[in-house]
Design a protein around this motif. Structure first.
Motif, PDB file in Angstrom:
ATOM      1  N   TYR A  13       7.245   3.416  47.727  1.00 50.06           N
ATOM      2  CA  TYR A  13       7.779   3.136  49.054  1.00 50.06           C
ATOM      3  C   TYR A  13       7.065   1.950  49.691  1.00 50.06           C
ATOM      4  N   LEU A  14       5.748   1.882  49.476  1.00 50.05           N
ATOM      5  CA  LEU A  14       5.001   0.777  50.084  1.00 50.05           C
ATOM      6  C   LEU A  14       5.408  -0.553  49.477  1.00 50.05           C
ATOM      7  N   VAL A  15       5.584  -0.576  48.148  1.00 51.83           N
ATOM      8  CA  VAL A  15       6.022  -1.816  47.494  1.00 51.83           C
ATOM      9  C   VAL A  15       7.420  -2.184  47.960  1.00 51.83           C
ATOM     10  N   LEU A  16       8.288  -1.174  48.083  1.00 51.75           N
ATOM     11  CA  LEU A  16       9.646  -1.438  48.558  1.00 51.75           C
ATOM     12  C   LEU A  16       9.621  -2.017  49.964  1.00 51.75           C
ATOM     13  N   SER A  17       8.762  -1.478  50.824  1.00 57.66           N
ATOM     14  CA  SER A  17       8.710  -2.007  52.183  1.00 57.66           C
ATOM     15  C   SER A  17       8.159  -3.426  52.180  1.00 57.66           C
ATOM     16  N   ALA A  18       7.207  -3.720  51.291  1.00 57.69           N
ATOM     17  CA  ALA A  18       6.704  -5.100  51.199  1.00 57.69           C
ATOM     18  C   ALA A  18       7.807  -6.048  50.760  1.00 57.69           C
ATOM     19  N   ASN A  46      12.605  -2.675  59.859  1.00 51.57           N
ATOM     20  CA  ASN A  46      12.847  -1.486  59.052  1.00 51.57           C
ATOM     21  C   ASN A  46      11.827  -1.337  57.948  1.00 51.57           C
ATOM     22  N   ASN A  49       8.895   0.169  59.515  1.00 48.46           N
ATOM     23  CA  ASN A  49       9.141   1.586  59.781  1.00 48.46           C
ATOM     24  C   ASN A  49       8.978   2.419  58.519  1.00 48.46           C
ATOM     25  N   LEU A  50       9.510   1.885  57.413  1.00 51.41           N
ATOM     26  CA  LEU A  50       9.412   2.618  56.149  1.00 51.41           C
ATOM     27  C   LEU A  50       7.959   2.814  55.739  1.00 51.41           C
ATOM     28  N   SER A  51       7.147   1.760  55.903  1.00 49.53           N
ATOM     29  CA  SER A  51       5.753   1.922  55.509  1.00 49.53           C
ATOM     30  C   SER A  51       5.026   2.865  56.465  1.00 49.53           C
ATOM     31  N   VAL A  53       6.361   5.516  57.949  1.00 44.18           N
ATOM     32  CA  VAL A  53       6.724   6.887  57.584  1.00 44.18           C
ATOM     33  C   VAL A  53       6.014   7.298  56.299  1.00 44.18           C
ATOM     34  N   THR A  54       5.937   6.348  55.343  1.00 42.68           N
ATOM     35  CA  THR A  54       5.264   6.671  54.082  1.00 42.68           C
ATOM     36  C   THR A  54       3.799   6.999  54.306  1.00 42.68           C
ATOM     37  N   LEU A  55       3.140   6.169  55.127  1.00 45.62           N
ATOM     38  CA  LEU A  55       1.712   6.418  55.357  1.00 45.62           C
ATOM     39  C   LEU A  55       1.497   7.679  56.175  1.00 45.62           C
ATOM     40  N   ALA A  56       2.441   7.973  57.088  1.00 48.69           N
ATOM     41  CA  ALA A  56       2.320   9.223  57.838  1.00 48.69           C
ATOM     42  C   ALA A  56       2.406  10.416  56.907  1.00 48.69           C
ATOM     43  N   VAL A  68       7.002   5.168  64.792  1.00 50.53           N
ATOM     44  CA  VAL A  68       8.300   4.686  64.327  1.00 50.53           C
ATOM     45  C   VAL A  68       9.362   4.905  65.394  1.00 50.53           C
TER      46      VAL A  68
ATOM     47  N   PHE B  33      13.831   8.163  54.468  1.00 52.37           N
ATOM     48  CA  PHE B  33      13.185   8.970  55.513  1.00 52.37           C
ATOM     49  C   PHE B  33      13.389  10.449  55.243  1.00 52.37           C
ATOM     50  N   GLN B  36      11.166  11.729  52.628  1.00 52.16           N
ATOM     51  CA  GLN B  36       9.769  11.863  53.057  1.00 52.16           C
ATOM     52  C   GLN B  36       9.615  12.798  54.243  1.00 52.16           C
ATOM     53  N   LEU B  41      13.761  11.244  62.376  1.00 51.10           N
ATOM     54  CA  LEU B  41      13.819   9.780  62.343  1.00 51.10           C
ATOM     55  C   LEU B  41      14.990   9.306  61.498  1.00 51.10           C
ATOM     56  N   LEU B  95       0.872  -8.374  50.795  1.00 46.33           N
ATOM     57  CA  LEU B  95       1.075  -7.001  51.265  1.00 46.33           C
ATOM     58  C   LEU B  95       0.794  -5.994  50.154  1.00 46.33           C
ATOM     59  N   ILE B  96       1.308  -6.301  48.938  1.00 48.49           N
ATOM     60  CA  ILE B  96       1.090  -5.357  47.833  1.00 48.49           C
ATOM     61  C   ILE B  96      -0.399  -5.281  47.499  1.00 48.49           C
ATOM     62  N   PHE B  99      -1.974  -3.105  50.052  1.00 45.77           N
ATOM     63  CA  PHE B  99      -1.710  -1.691  49.788  1.00 45.77           C
ATOM     64  C   PHE B  99      -2.547  -1.191  48.621  1.00 45.77           C
ATOM     65  N   ILE B 113       1.751  17.530  58.782  1.00 40.81           N
ATOM     66  CA  ILE B 113       3.166  17.431  59.108  1.00 40.81           C
ATOM     67  C   ILE B 113       3.840  18.693  58.615  1.00 40.81           C
TER      68      ILE B 113
END
Lengths: 106, 171
Positions: A13-18, A46, A49-51, A53-56, A68, B33, B36, B41, B95-96, B99, B113
Protein backbone atom coordinates in the motif's frame (compact mmCIF):
# COMPACT_ATOMS: atom_id res chain seq x y z
CA UNK A 1 13.56 -3.33 4.60
CA UNK A 2 10.40 -3.69 2.59
CA UNK A 3 9.30 -7.29 2.51
CA UNK A 4 7.30 -8.24 -0.56
CA UNK A 5 4.82 -11.07 -0.69
CA UNK A 6 1.86 -11.89 -2.89
CA UNK A 7 -0.58 -11.12 -0.10
CA UNK A 8 -0.98 -7.34 0.03
CA UNK A 9 1.00 -6.10 2.98
CA UNK A 10 1.45 -2.61 4.30
CA UNK A 11 4.51 -2.10 2.10
CA UNK A 12 2.38 -2.74 -1.00
CA UNK A 13 0.00 0.00 0.00
CA UNK A 14 2.82 2.39 0.82
CA UNK A 15 4.53 1.77 -2.52
CA UNK A 16 1.20 2.18 -4.30
CA UNK A 17 0.61 5.49 -2.56
CA UNK A 18 4.12 6.64 -3.53
CA UNK A 19 3.44 5.73 -7.17
CA UNK A 20 0.08 7.52 -7.09
CA UNK A 21 1.74 10.62 -5.63
CA UNK A 22 4.39 10.53 -8.35
CA UNK A 23 1.73 10.27 -11.07
CA UNK A 24 -0.10 13.21 -9.56
CA UNK A 25 3.09 15.27 -9.53
CA UNK A 26 3.79 14.35 -13.14
CA UNK A 27 0.28 15.36 -14.15
CA UNK A 28 0.47 18.73 -12.40
CA UNK A 29 3.82 19.43 -14.06
CA UNK A 30 2.85 18.35 -17.57
CA UNK A 31 -0.85 18.95 -18.19
CA UNK A 32 -2.00 22.38 -19.37
CA UNK A 33 -5.70 22.22 -18.60
CA UNK A 34 -6.31 23.72 -15.13
CA UNK A 35 -9.15 21.28 -14.50
CA UNK A 36 -6.94 18.27 -15.20
CA UNK A 37 -4.25 19.79 -12.99
CA UNK A 38 -6.84 19.96 -10.22
CA UNK A 39 -7.69 16.31 -10.77
CA UNK A 40 -4.00 15.47 -10.40
CA UNK A 41 -3.91 17.37 -7.11
CA UNK A 42 -6.84 15.22 -5.98
CA UNK A 43 -4.78 12.19 -6.98
CA UNK A 44 -1.92 13.35 -4.76
CA UNK A 45 -4.28 13.96 -1.83
CA UNK A 46 -5.69 10.47 -2.26
CA UNK A 47 -2.23 8.97 -2.24
CA UNK A 48 -1.53 10.70 1.06
CA UNK A 49 -4.86 9.47 2.44
CA UNK A 50 -4.02 5.92 1.43
CA UNK A 51 -0.68 6.04 3.20
CA UNK A 52 -2.34 7.57 6.29
CA UNK A 53 -4.87 4.73 6.47
CA UNK A 54 -2.16 2.13 5.91
CA UNK A 55 0.04 3.52 8.65
CA UNK A 56 -2.94 3.83 10.99
CA UNK A 57 -3.62 0.16 10.41
CA UNK A 58 -0.01 -0.75 10.95
CA UNK A 59 0.47 1.36 14.05
CA UNK A 60 -2.94 0.24 15.31
CA UNK A 61 -3.88 3.86 15.94
CA UNK A 62 -7.24 5.43 15.09
CA UNK A 63 -5.79 8.95 14.85
CA UNK A 64 -4.55 8.26 11.32
CA UNK A 65 -8.11 7.73 10.15
CA UNK A 66 -9.20 10.89 11.95
CA UNK A 67 -6.62 12.89 10.03
CA UNK A 68 -7.82 11.36 6.76
CA UNK A 69 -11.32 12.59 7.61
CA UNK A 70 -10.03 16.15 8.05
CA UNK A 71 -7.97 15.91 4.86
CA UNK A 72 -11.10 14.94 2.95
CA UNK A 73 -13.03 17.93 4.33
CA UNK A 74 -10.24 20.35 3.49
CA UNK A 75 -9.87 18.83 0.00
CA UNK A 76 -13.57 19.33 -0.63
CA UNK A 77 -13.35 22.99 0.42
CA UNK A 78 -10.23 23.45 -1.71
CA UNK A 79 -11.92 22.00 -4.79
CA UNK A 80 -14.94 24.25 -4.32
CA UNK A 81 -12.81 27.40 -4.07
CA UNK A 82 -10.48 26.33 -6.89
CA UNK A 83 -13.28 25.54 -9.29
CA UNK A 84 -14.93 28.85 -8.38
CA UNK A 85 -11.73 30.70 -9.28
CA UNK A 86 -11.39 28.73 -12.53
CA UNK A 87 -14.99 29.53 -13.49
CA UNK A 88 -14.43 33.21 -12.68
CA UNK A 89 -11.30 33.32 -14.85
CA UNK A 90 -12.76 31.32 -17.69
CA UNK A 91 -15.81 33.55 -17.98
CA UNK A 92 -13.63 36.56 -18.67
CA UNK A 93 -11.46 34.85 -21.25
CA UNK A 94 -11.98 31.82 -23.38
CA UNK A 95 -8.52 30.34 -22.95
CA UNK A 96 -8.24 26.86 -21.59
CA UNK A 97 -4.58 26.42 -20.79
CA UNK A 98 -2.64 27.45 -17.74
CA UNK A 99 0.04 29.10 -19.90
CA UNK A 100 -2.39 31.80 -21.00
CA UNK A 101 -2.86 32.91 -17.41
CA UNK A 102 0.71 34.11 -17.07
CA UNK A 103 -0.13 37.79 -17.12
CA UNK A 104 -1.70 39.20 -14.01
CA UNK A 105 -3.76 41.92 -15.65
CA UNK A 106 -7.41 40.92 -15.78
CA UNK B 1 -7.08 -0.71 -11.14
CA UNK B 2 -5.91 2.27 -9.10
CA UNK B 3 -2.79 2.66 -11.20
CA UNK B 4 -4.71 2.27 -14.47
CA UNK B 5 -7.07 5.05 -13.39
CA UNK B 6 -4.17 7.27 -12.40
CA UNK B 7 -2.47 6.73 -15.75
CA UNK B 8 -5.77 7.57 -17.39
CA UNK B 9 -6.02 10.87 -15.53
CA UNK B 10 -2.65 12.05 -16.79
CA UNK B 11 -2.80 10.65 -20.32
CA UNK B 12 -6.35 11.10 -21.58
CA UNK B 13 -6.66 14.11 -23.85
CA UNK B 14 -10.30 14.72 -23.13
CA UNK B 15 -11.02 16.26 -19.67
CA UNK B 16 -14.21 14.21 -19.31
CA UNK B 17 -12.27 11.00 -19.86
CA UNK B 18 -9.71 12.14 -17.29
CA UNK B 19 -12.51 12.76 -14.78
CA UNK B 20 -13.94 9.29 -15.37
CA UNK B 21 -10.48 7.77 -14.90
CA UNK B 22 -10.31 9.70 -11.64
CA UNK B 23 -13.55 7.98 -10.57
CA UNK B 24 -11.88 4.62 -11.25
CA UNK B 25 -8.91 5.55 -9.08
CA UNK B 26 -11.07 6.88 -6.25
CA UNK B 27 -13.19 3.74 -6.20
CA UNK B 28 -10.04 1.64 -6.11
CA UNK B 29 -8.73 3.60 -3.16
CA UNK B 30 -12.11 3.15 -1.43
CA UNK B 31 -11.79 -0.61 -1.90
CA UNK B 32 -8.31 -0.47 -0.36
CA UNK B 33 -9.81 1.44 2.59
CA UNK B 34 -12.33 -1.37 3.11
CA UNK B 35 -9.57 -3.96 2.98
CA UNK B 36 -7.72 -2.04 5.70
CA UNK B 37 -10.76 -1.92 8.00
CA UNK B 38 -11.48 1.78 7.45
CA UNK B 39 -15.14 1.28 6.58
CA UNK B 40 -16.42 4.74 7.42
CA UNK B 41 -13.66 6.42 5.41
CA UNK B 42 -14.43 4.16 2.45
CA UNK B 43 -18.06 5.28 2.52
CA UNK B 44 -17.02 8.94 2.79
CA UNK B 45 -14.55 8.43 -0.03
CA UNK B 46 -17.25 7.12 -2.36
CA UNK B 47 -19.80 9.75 -1.38
CA UNK B 48 -17.59 12.84 -1.23
CA UNK B 49 -14.88 12.12 -3.80
CA UNK B 50 -16.43 9.81 -6.38
CA UNK B 51 -19.81 11.43 -5.90
CA UNK B 52 -19.59 15.11 -5.15
CA UNK B 53 -16.15 16.22 -6.29
CA UNK B 54 -16.11 14.42 -9.64
CA UNK B 55 -19.66 15.56 -10.38
CA UNK B 56 -18.47 19.09 -9.59
CA UNK B 57 -15.59 18.64 -12.05
CA UNK B 58 -17.95 17.37 -14.74
CA UNK B 59 -20.35 20.25 -14.08
CA UNK B 60 -17.57 22.80 -14.54
CA UNK B 61 -16.37 21.05 -17.70
CA UNK B 62 -19.86 21.17 -19.17
CA UNK B 63 -20.52 24.69 -17.93
CA UNK B 64 -17.40 26.20 -19.39
CA UNK B 65 -17.45 24.12 -22.53
CA UNK B 66 -13.75 23.46 -22.10
CA UNK B 67 -14.15 19.87 -23.18
CA UNK B 68 -11.94 20.53 -26.15
CA UNK B 69 -9.33 17.91 -26.78
CA UNK B 70 -5.97 18.96 -25.46
CA UNK B 71 -3.12 18.46 -27.85
CA UNK B 72 -0.61 16.44 -25.86
CA UNK B 73 1.86 16.21 -28.73
CA UNK B 74 2.92 19.83 -28.60
CA UNK B 75 5.34 20.79 -25.91
CA UNK B 76 5.30 24.54 -25.28
CA UNK B 77 8.25 24.45 -22.92
CA UNK B 78 11.07 22.34 -24.21
CA UNK B 79 12.71 19.93 -21.77
CA UNK B 80 9.73 20.30 -19.47
CA UNK B 81 8.53 16.73 -19.95
CA UNK B 82 11.85 14.97 -19.35
CA UNK B 83 12.35 17.14 -16.30
CA UNK B 84 8.86 16.25 -15.07
CA UNK B 85 9.60 12.55 -15.56
CA UNK B 86 12.85 12.91 -13.63
CA UNK B 87 11.20 14.86 -10.82
CA UNK B 88 8.27 12.49 -10.39
CA UNK B 89 10.39 9.33 -10.61
CA UNK B 90 12.81 10.85 -8.13
CA UNK B 91 9.92 11.66 -5.83
CA UNK B 92 8.64 8.09 -6.04
CA UNK B 93 12.13 6.79 -5.31
CA UNK B 94 12.61 9.11 -2.36
CA UNK B 95 9.22 8.17 -0.90
CA UNK B 96 9.85 4.43 -1.27
CA UNK B 97 13.30 4.84 0.26
CA UNK B 98 11.76 6.76 3.14
CA UNK B 99 9.18 4.02 3.68
CA UNK B 100 11.89 1.37 3.50
CA UNK B 101 14.11 3.05 6.06
CA UNK B 102 11.20 3.99 8.28
CA UNK B 103 9.58 0.56 8.32
CA UNK B 104 11.81 -0.42 11.23
CA UNK B 105 9.99 1.91 13.59
CA UNK B 106 6.53 0.81 12.47
CA UNK B 107 5.38 -1.15 15.44
CA UNK B 108 2.03 -1.13 17.14
CA UNK B 109 1.86 1.59 19.72
CA UNK B 110 -1.63 3.06 19.44
CA UNK B 111 -4.63 2.36 21.54
CA UNK B 112 -5.93 -0.05 18.93
CA UNK B 113 -8.35 -0.03 16.03
CA UNK B 114 -11.53 -1.98 16.56
CA UNK B 115 -12.24 -4.47 13.81
CA UNK B 116 -15.95 -5.00 13.22
CA UNK B 117 -16.95 -8.55 14.06
CA UNK B 118 -19.58 -10.29 16.11
CA UNK B 119 -18.25 -9.06 19.46
CA UNK B 120 -17.64 -5.38 18.60
CA UNK B 121 -20.65 -4.86 16.34
CA UNK B 122 -20.78 -4.07 12.66
CA UNK B 123 -20.26 -0.30 13.10
CA UNK B 124 -17.33 -0.44 15.51
CA UNK B 125 -15.06 1.54 13.18
CA UNK B 126 -17.57 4.37 12.81
CA UNK B 127 -18.16 4.55 16.55
CA UNK B 128 -14.46 4.61 17.32
CA UNK B 129 -13.77 7.30 14.71
CA UNK B 130 -16.65 9.40 16.04
CA UNK B 131 -15.31 9.11 19.59
CA UNK B 132 -11.91 10.28 18.37
CA UNK B 133 -13.27 13.21 16.36
CA UNK B 134 -15.78 14.46 18.88
CA UNK B 135 -13.60 14.15 21.96
CA UNK B 136 -9.92 14.61 21.20
CA UNK B 137 -10.23 16.62 17.99
CA UNK B 138 -13.43 18.53 18.60
CA UNK B 139 -11.72 21.93 18.22
CA UNK B 140 -10.28 20.92 14.85
CA UNK B 141 -13.72 19.69 13.85
CA UNK B 142 -15.28 23.07 14.66
CA UNK B 143 -12.52 24.86 12.76
CA UNK B 144 -13.24 22.70 9.71
CA UNK B 145 -16.88 23.71 9.86
CA UNK B 146 -15.80 27.36 9.85
CA UNK B 147 -13.51 26.58 6.90
CA UNK B 148 -16.40 25.06 4.96
CA UNK B 149 -18.60 28.08 5.61
CA UNK B 150 -15.81 30.42 4.47
CA UNK B 151 -15.29 28.33 1.32
CA UNK B 152 -18.98 28.37 0.43
CA UNK B 153 -19.33 32.12 1.02
CA UNK B 154 -16.15 32.85 -0.93
CA UNK B 155 -17.26 30.78 -3.90
CA UNK B 156 -20.67 32.42 -3.97
CA UNK B 157 -18.95 35.81 -3.86
CA UNK B 158 -16.62 34.86 -6.72
CA UNK B 159 -19.43 33.67 -8.94
CA UNK B 160 -21.68 36.59 -8.08
CA UNK B 161 -19.21 39.40 -8.75
CA UNK B 162 -18.65 38.03 -12.23
CA UNK B 163 -22.37 37.97 -12.85
CA UNK B 164 -22.69 41.64 -11.80
CA UNK B 165 -19.92 42.71 -14.15
CA UNK B 166 -21.53 40.78 -16.96
CA UNK B 167 -24.84 42.54 -16.38
CA UNK B 168 -23.08 45.92 -16.27
CA UNK B 169 -21.44 45.20 -19.58
CA UNK B 170 -24.73 44.16 -21.08
CA UNK B 171 -26.34 47.39 -19.89
Amino acid sequence: MIAFSLVPTASWYLVLSAVLFGFGTFGVLVRRNPLVMFMCIELMLNAVNLSFVTLARQLNDINGQTIVFFVMVVAAAEVVVGLGIIVAIMRNRSSVTADDLAELKG
Amino acid sequence: MVVVGAVGVITRKHPVHAALSLVLTLFGVAVLFVIQQAHFLAAVQVIVYAGAIVVLFLFVIMLLGVDRVENLRTEPLTTQRPLAVIVSLGLIGILIAAFATGSGVLHERGSGILIPDSTTGSDANTIQLAKSIFSQYVVAFEVTSVLLVVAVVGTVLLARRIKDSVTEISK
